[in-house]
Design a protein around this motif. Sequence first.
Motif, PDB file in Angstrom:
ATOM      1  N   SER A 129     -28.100   5.393  14.844  1.00 42.56           N
ATOM      2  CA  SER A 129     -28.499   6.239  15.963  1.00 42.56           C
ATOM      3  C   SER A 129     -27.290   6.774  16.727  1.00 42.56           C
ATOM      4  O   SER A 129     -26.289   6.103  16.886  1.00 42.56           O
ATOM      5  CB  SER A 129     -29.387   5.443  16.908  1.00 42.56           C
ATOM      6  OG  SER A 129     -29.528   6.149  18.125  1.00 42.56           O
ATOM      7  N   GLN A 130     -27.444   8.030  17.236  1.00 40.87           N
ATOM      8  CA  GLN A 130     -26.388   8.646  18.037  1.00 40.87           C
ATOM      9  C   GLN A 130     -26.502   8.262  19.504  1.00 40.87           C
ATOM     10  O   GLN A 130     -25.724   8.749  20.330  1.00 40.87           O
ATOM     11  CB  GLN A 130     -26.512  10.176  17.944  1.00 40.87           C
ATOM     12  CG  GLN A 130     -26.535  10.721  16.545  1.00 40.87           C
ATOM     13  CD  GLN A 130     -25.258  11.452  16.200  1.00 40.87           C
ATOM     14  OE1 GLN A 130     -24.364  11.536  17.023  1.00 40.87           O
ATOM     15  NE2 GLN A 130     -25.170  11.955  14.989  1.00 40.87           N
ATOM     16  N   GLN A 131     -27.488   7.429  19.825  1.00 40.92           N
ATOM     17  CA  GLN A 131     -27.704   7.122  21.238  1.00 40.92           C
ATOM     18  C   GLN A 131     -26.439   6.564  21.876  1.00 40.92           C
ATOM     19  O   GLN A 131     -25.643   5.896  21.229  1.00 40.92           O
ATOM     20  CB  GLN A 131     -28.881   6.168  21.401  1.00 40.92           C
ATOM     21  CG  GLN A 131     -28.673   4.826  20.746  1.00 40.92           C
ATOM     22  CD  GLN A 131     -29.988   4.076  20.600  1.00 40.92           C
ATOM     23  OE1 GLN A 131     -31.070   4.624  20.750  1.00 40.92           O
ATOM     24  NE2 GLN A 131     -29.885   2.792  20.288  1.00 40.92           N
ATOM     25  N   THR A 147     -30.585   8.753  25.169  1.00 37.49           N
ATOM     26  CA  THR A 147     -30.813   9.777  24.146  1.00 37.49           C
ATOM     27  C   THR A 147     -30.942  11.169  24.751  1.00 37.49           C
ATOM     28  O   THR A 147     -30.897  12.158  24.028  1.00 37.49           O
ATOM     29  CB  THR A 147     -32.110   9.478  23.356  1.00 37.49           C
ATOM     30  OG1 THR A 147     -33.186   9.421  24.284  1.00 37.49           O
ATOM     31  CG2 THR A 147     -32.008   8.170  22.581  1.00 37.49           C
ATOM     32  N   ILE A 148     -31.114  11.241  26.074  1.00 35.54           N
ATOM     33  CA  ILE A 148     -31.336  12.548  26.696  1.00 35.54           C
ATOM     34  C   ILE A 148     -30.281  12.834  27.758  1.00 35.54           C
ATOM     35  O   ILE A 148     -29.609  11.932  28.247  1.00 35.54           O
ATOM     36  CB  ILE A 148     -32.729  12.620  27.362  1.00 35.54           C
ATOM     37  CG1 ILE A 148     -32.889  11.492  28.394  1.00 35.54           C
ATOM     38  CG2 ILE A 148     -33.837  12.563  26.318  1.00 35.54           C
ATOM     39  CD1 ILE A 148     -34.153  11.583  29.222  1.00 35.54           C
ATOM     40  N   GLU A 191     -33.312  16.291  24.635  1.00 35.36           N
ATOM     41  CA  GLU A 191     -32.920  15.214  23.722  1.00 35.36           C
ATOM     42  C   GLU A 191     -31.619  15.622  23.032  1.00 35.36           C
ATOM     43  O   GLU A 191     -31.530  16.646  22.369  1.00 35.36           O
ATOM     44  CB  GLU A 191     -33.993  14.948  22.672  1.00 35.36           C
ATOM     45  CG  GLU A 191     -33.601  13.734  21.822  1.00 35.36           C
ATOM     46  CD  GLU A 191     -34.620  13.406  20.746  1.00 35.36           C
ATOM     47  OE1 GLU A 191     -34.943  14.317  19.953  1.00 35.36           O
ATOM     48  OE2 GLU A 191     -35.059  12.251  20.689  1.00 35.36           O
ATOM     49  N   TYR A 193     -29.179  12.993  21.726  1.00 37.09           N
ATOM     50  CA  TYR A 193     -28.593  11.986  20.832  1.00 37.09           C
ATOM     51  C   TYR A 193     -29.714  11.178  20.213  1.00 37.09           C
ATOM     52  O   TYR A 193     -30.295  10.324  20.850  1.00 37.09           O
ATOM     53  CB  TYR A 193     -27.645  11.062  21.608  1.00 37.09           C
ATOM     54  CG  TYR A 193     -26.877  11.797  22.681  1.00 37.09           C
ATOM     55  CD1 TYR A 193     -25.861  12.678  22.333  1.00 37.09           C
ATOM     56  CD2 TYR A 193     -27.196  11.629  24.020  1.00 37.09           C
ATOM     57  CE1 TYR A 193     -25.177  13.371  23.311  1.00 37.09           C
ATOM     58  CE2 TYR A 193     -26.515  12.317  25.000  1.00 37.09           C
ATOM     59  CZ  TYR A 193     -25.506  13.185  24.657  1.00 37.09           C
ATOM     60  OH  TYR A 193     -24.837  13.864  25.624  1.00 37.09           O
ATOM     61  N   ARG A 194     -30.038  11.479  18.975  1.00 32.11           N
ATOM     62  CA  ARG A 194     -31.174  10.852  18.340  1.00 32.11           C
ATOM     63  C   ARG A 194     -30.850   9.453  17.855  1.00 32.11           C
ATOM     64  O   ARG A 194     -29.769   9.217  17.372  1.00 32.11           O
ATOM     65  CB  ARG A 194     -31.557  11.703  17.121  1.00 32.11           C
ATOM     66  CG  ARG A 194     -33.007  11.819  16.854  1.00 32.11           C
ATOM     67  CD  ARG A 194     -33.222  12.809  15.736  1.00 32.11           C
ATOM     68  NE  ARG A 194     -33.648  14.098  16.261  1.00 32.11           N
ATOM     69  CZ  ARG A 194     -34.920  14.390  16.514  1.00 32.11           C
ATOM     70  NH1 ARG A 194     -35.860  13.482  16.316  1.00 32.11           N
ATOM     71  NH2 ARG A 194     -35.255  15.575  16.974  1.00 32.11           N
TER      72      ARG A 194
END
Lengths: 194, 319
Positions: A129-131, A147-148, A191, A193-194
Amino acid sequence: MAIKSRPVYAGFNVDITAQRHVLALEGQGADALLEKLAGGHPMLERAEILYVATGSDHDVALRALGAANYWLAPTAEALRDRLSEILAHATMCTRLYVAGTEGFIGSIVQLAADFGIANASIIKEFRGSQQRRVQCVHCKGFNDNVTISPFQCVHCDLHLFVRDHFSVRLNAFQGVCINAETPDIIPPSVEMYR
Amino acid sequence: MIHPEIIVRVTDIAVVAESVKQFTFERVDGGSMPVFAPGAHIVVSMDDQGKLRRNPYSLMSSPSDTTSYQISVLRVVESRGGSAFMHEHVDVGDTMTISHPIDLFPLHATAKRHVLIAGGIGITPFLPMMEVLNESGQVFELHYSMRSRRRGAFLSELERRYGSRVSAEVDDEGGRLDTRKLLINQPLGTHIYVCAPLPMIDLVFGVARELGWAEENLHREVFLAPPAGSPFYTNLAKSGTTVYVAEHQSLLESIEAAGIDVPYLCRGGACGQCETTVIDFDGQLMHHDIFLTDDEKVSGTKIMPCVSRFVGASLTVEL
């Protein structure tokens, strides 16, 4: 446009000169190693693999690599504890690898710094994940798994714009109040960073 | 002016080992010397019968002492003139010009342990380093290789001051640094610093790399002497002039002699500060530096005028 402090992860490349290889893998980070070493590799005879699953399932595949040492850690924290033990007795002929999410990589970089390992000499691959882990620059609180952007700080409720400015020392991106001049206007979150 | 300078008086000269003299400089205006970090060097300008020579020397005095600077100079057998000048023509009371300190060989604050490796006169930057490391309680060891004890400047004082943290490898007593043994069991967080002739640096770095040491932990100080070679002409495109580089002169020195300021720091082919773009040449660039990559050297687009030369019909650089 990316700014300078945005970390770049060069990806796994085995340093064949190292006498010992210590690998910290989180979740899909295991794929970084499995894809690289498909078909075996001499480095495995000198490799210690520490893996935390965090929702992924690479235990069987990693075990099958036949590394000199393999350990499935119950949590990332337990993995870091074990890694600290290993590094405390390691020599300069050791190479450290880390793969997983940005927050995990950063936590290993921080830990390694305590043992005098330079950030640049750690081999890293980003997976999963890019979170982001974000520090609110106002209240200094950390927000995990963001993520946002903008998002609301869980500590002080400010609406924070997530900058690409990353602090290695804090292992966090910087979140800055997006509506300080116009408190009534809260821009919509997107959004990022998924 | 690119390089601010300090006018100093030579207040003391001492023979500290065979072929090694130590010089003490104080400011002519009575002021304080700039504070320097251990590992720093200065460039000493010498007026050798109208010919300007500039050589880099590591500062070896205490970094906390701003009343004077000290350097030590080995009389090189095949001297281009600099070390011979310092040994034979500089007397107490003379006035000289030195640069501000330049630090290309710093200690690394994140290190858990510092391994210092000196070859001969390469001991000098380690004197202030050890003082600072000792005062701040950091872990270090010195391995000092020398041809003979007579040539080992400061050895007995260092042994007295730092005890078992100093080990001497003396050639004529059959001593030799076992680099592999030294490096194979160093704990994580160790940094090595080498100040020695280039072959010794290459040897130590080569063994470290073979053993899997990270590049970030390898540090070296080397001042290459500009090699002599056939004289050649160089066109300076921006200045619109041509300089003649004599057999025992470097390109950098000939450019300076023409009154043109060029950025430099180490004057020894290591730091990259004087990197100059080659616009056009018909012949062969003789690269002697250790800064440019092999690809850059082959590309023929860059030259380090402090040590590199040219053989051929014509050379034009962007200066």
